[in-house]
Design a protein around this motif. Structure first.
Motif, PDB file in Angstrom:
ATOM      1  N   MET A  53       0.829  -1.277   0.121  1.00 48.38           N
ATOM      2  CA  MET A  53      -0.082  -0.007   0.014  1.00 48.38           C
ATOM      3  C   MET A  53       0.759   1.125  -0.004  1.00 48.38           C
ATOM      4  O   MET A  53       1.656   1.309   0.960  1.00 48.38           O
ATOM      5  N   ALA A  54       0.664   2.048  -1.014  1.00 52.24           N
ATOM      6  CA  ALA A  54       1.260   3.283  -0.969  1.00 52.24           C
ATOM      7  C   ALA A  54       1.155   4.192   0.155  1.00 52.24           C
ATOM      8  O   ALA A  54      -0.044   4.331   0.677  1.00 52.24           O
ATOM      9  N   SER A  55       2.026   4.885   0.505  1.00 51.52           N
ATOM     10  CA  SER A  55       1.976   6.072   1.467  1.00 51.52           C
ATOM     11  C   SER A  55       1.089   7.146   1.053  1.00 51.52           C
ATOM     12  O   SER A  55       1.283   7.534  -0.050  1.00 51.52           O
ATOM     13  N   PRO A  56       0.189   7.485   1.833  1.00 51.00           N
ATOM     14  CA  PRO A  56      -0.477   8.761   1.496  1.00 51.00           C
ATOM     15  C   PRO A  56       0.117  10.109   1.567  1.00 51.00           C
ATOM     16  O   PRO A  56      -0.132  11.075   0.951  1.00 51.00           O
ATOM     17  N   LYS A  57       1.359  10.192   2.186  1.00 48.47           N
ATOM     18  CA  LYS A  57       2.169  11.387   2.261  1.00 48.47           C
ATOM     19  C   LYS A  57       3.666  10.835   2.121  1.00 48.47           C
ATOM     20  O   LYS A  57       3.866   9.634   2.345  1.00 48.47           O
ATOM     21  N   PRO A  58       4.390  11.870   1.566  1.00 47.40           N
ATOM     22  CA  PRO A  58       5.662  11.531   1.239  1.00 47.40           C
ATOM     23  C   PRO A  58       6.325  11.120   2.659  1.00 47.40           C
ATOM     24  O   PRO A  58       6.269  11.717   3.619  1.00 47.40           O
ATOM     25  N   LEU A  59       7.234   9.960   2.494  1.00 49.23           N
ATOM     26  CA  LEU A  59       7.910   9.691   3.680  1.00 49.23           C
ATOM     27  C   LEU A  59       9.330  10.243   3.589  1.00 49.23           C
ATOM     28  O   LEU A  59       9.822  10.693   2.802  1.00 49.23           O
TER      29      LEU A  59
ATOM     30  N   ALA B  86       8.926   2.659  -6.516  1.00 49.44           N
ATOM     31  CA  ALA B  86       9.588   2.790  -5.294  1.00 49.44           C
ATOM     32  C   ALA B  86       9.031   4.197  -5.114  1.00 49.44           C
ATOM     33  O   ALA B  86       8.569   4.457  -3.657  1.00 49.44           O
ATOM     34  N   ALA B  87       9.365   5.224  -5.820  1.00 50.63           N
ATOM     35  CA  ALA B  87       8.722   6.643  -5.483  1.00 50.63           C
ATOM     36  C   ALA B  87       7.277   6.590  -5.311  1.00 50.63           C
ATOM     37  O   ALA B  87       6.878   7.269  -4.251  1.00 50.63           O
ATOM     38  N   TYR B  88       6.234   5.860  -6.123  1.00 49.10           N
ATOM     39  CA  TYR B  88       5.020   5.720  -5.752  1.00 49.10           C
ATOM     40  C   TYR B  88       4.862   5.403  -4.414  1.00 49.10           C
ATOM     41  O   TYR B  88       3.953   5.853  -3.585  1.00 49.10           O
ATOM     42  N   GLN B  89       5.430   4.103  -4.216  1.00 53.03           N
ATOM     43  CA  GLN B  89       4.974   3.367  -2.822  1.00 53.03           C
ATOM     44  C   GLN B  89       5.388   4.275  -1.431  1.00 53.03           C
ATOM     45  O   GLN B  89       4.819   4.103  -0.607  1.00 53.03           O
ATOM     46  N   CYS B  90       6.536   5.175  -1.738  1.00 50.32           N
ATOM     47  CA  CYS B  90       7.020   5.981  -0.755  1.00 50.32           C
ATOM     48  C   CYS B  90       6.255   7.246  -0.586  1.00 50.32           C
ATOM     49  O   CYS B  90       6.514   8.251   0.152  1.00 50.32           O
ATOM     50  N   GLY B  91       5.371   7.475  -1.273  1.00 47.36           N
ATOM     51  CA  GLY B  91       4.294   8.742  -1.442  1.00 47.36           C
ATOM     52  C   GLY B  91       4.891   9.951  -2.260  1.00 47.36           C
ATOM     53  O   GLY B  91       4.190  11.066  -2.081  1.00 47.36           O
ATOM     54  N   TYR B  92       5.620   9.715  -3.221  1.00 51.15           N
ATOM     55  CA  TYR B  92       6.179  10.740  -3.866  1.00 51.15           C
ATOM     56  C   TYR B  92       5.654  10.542  -5.255  1.00 51.15           C
ATOM     57  O   TYR B  92       5.878  11.600  -6.238  1.00 51.15           O
ATOM     58  N   GLY B  93       4.796   9.790  -5.657  1.00 52.24           N
ATOM     59  CA  GLY B  93       4.016   9.705  -6.933  1.00 52.24           C
ATOM     60  C   GLY B  93       4.774   9.891  -8.045  1.00 52.24           C
ATOM     61  O   GLY B  93       5.653   8.727  -8.113  1.00 52.24           O
ATOM     62  N   GLU B  94       4.786  10.665  -9.116  1.00 50.78           N
ATOM     63  CA  GLU B  94       5.670  10.499 -10.192  1.00 50.78           C
ATOM     64  C   GLU B  94       6.683  11.392  -9.900  1.00 50.78           C
ATOM     65  O   GLU B  94       7.268  11.964 -11.134  1.00 50.78           O
TER      66      GLU B  94
END
Length: 85
Positions: free
Chosen positions: A1-7, A27-35
């Motif tokens: 599950m992707a983080s709702p906010k940037p980690l 990795a970027a998406y899952q860590c909350g950074y989207g694209e």
């Protein structure tokens, strides 16, 4: 599950490591950074520096232990029954 906010910090490094095999986009998406790959890379570099990790690429977060687990070449050694400890 992707983080709702940037980690950030160790949470970011842990999440990036867990998703490193799938590539930087995942990795970027899952860590909350989207694209926003640039922001993700910048924050990951900073987090690694704070942890004294010398990492230049995402793939460097993949450890030998991760690779062994992925290959499944490890042998499990355990007693046959609980009474044979």
């Amino acid at each position: 599950m992707a983080s709702p906010k940037p980690l950030h910090g160790t949470e970011l490094v842990d999440c990036a490591r867990a998703n490193a095999k799938q590539g930087i986009e995942t990795a970027a998406y899952q860590c909350g950074y989207g694209e926003d790959l640039n922001k993700f890379a910048q924050e990951l570099r900073q987090a690694c520096e704070e942890m004294n990790l010398q990492v230049k690429e995402l793939s460097e977060l993949i450890t030998e232990q991760d690779l062994i687990l992925q290959l499944g070449t490890g042998e499990i050694i355990a007693p046959d029954t609980p009474s044979e400890l």
